[in-house]
Design a protein around this motif. Structure first.
Motif, PDB file in Angstrom:
ATOM      1  N   THR A 146       0.836  -1.190   0.000  1.00 23.90           N
ATOM      2  CA  THR A 146       0.000   0.000   0.000  1.00 23.90           C
ATOM      3  C   THR A 146       0.874   1.245   0.000  1.00 23.90           C
ATOM      4  O   THR A 146       2.096   1.151  -0.087  1.00 23.90           O
ATOM      5  N   SER A 147       0.258   2.395   0.107  1.00 19.97           N
ATOM      6  CA  SER A 147       1.002   3.650   0.214  1.00 19.97           C
ATOM      7  C   SER A 147       0.630   4.320   1.528  1.00 19.97           C
ATOM      8  O   SER A 147      -0.432   4.056   2.101  1.00 19.97           O
ATOM      9  N   SER A 148       1.504   5.184   1.998  1.00 20.83           N
ATOM     10  CA  SER A 148       1.283   5.828   3.294  1.00 20.83           C
ATOM     11  C   SER A 148       0.096   6.790   3.264  1.00 20.83           C
ATOM     12  O   SER A 148      -0.482   7.088   4.298  1.00 20.83           O
ATOM     13  N   ASN A 149      -0.276   7.271   2.079  1.00 25.72           N
ATOM     14  CA  ASN A 149      -1.396   8.207   2.015  1.00 25.72           C
ATOM     15  C   ASN A 149      -2.743   7.511   1.789  1.00 25.72           C
ATOM     16  O   ASN A 149      -3.759   8.178   1.615  1.00 25.72           O
ATOM     17  N   TYR A 150      -2.764   6.184   1.841  1.00 17.42           N
ATOM     18  CA  TYR A 150      -4.021   5.441   1.737  1.00 17.42           C
ATOM     19  C   TYR A 150      -4.958   5.887   2.858  1.00 17.42           C
ATOM     20  O   TYR A 150      -4.533   6.058   4.001  1.00 17.42           O
TER      21      TYR A 150
END
Length: 71
Positions: free
Chosen positions: A43-47
């Motif tokens: 995933t990405s941290s801004n999810y």
């Protein structure tokens, strides 16, 4: 270790920073290294986390507080 999101929302890195004793930059690094997964996927941290998401911490030696573990 896995946790299920009950009703919280917000960015994944901000959410985890409030729940475990790690900085957002450390959390972002762990996400990039795929040591933190969301719903068993990278995933990405801004999810934006949402109800019923599952956060997986691949390194059990890291902090484990505040989130409710799955049964």
């Amino acid at each position: 270790m896995e946790w299920k999101i009950k009703d919280e929302t917000g960015r994944l890195d901000v959410f985890l920073a409030k729940k475990i004793d790690l900085t957002r930059s450390k959390i972002q690094k762990l996400i990039k290294e795929e040591k933190i997964l969301l719903n068993h996927n990278k995933t990405s941290s801004n999810y934006q986390v949402k109800k019923d998401d599952i956060i997986t911490l691949m390194d059990d030696e890291l902090y484990k507080k505040e989130l409710e573990p799955l049964d």
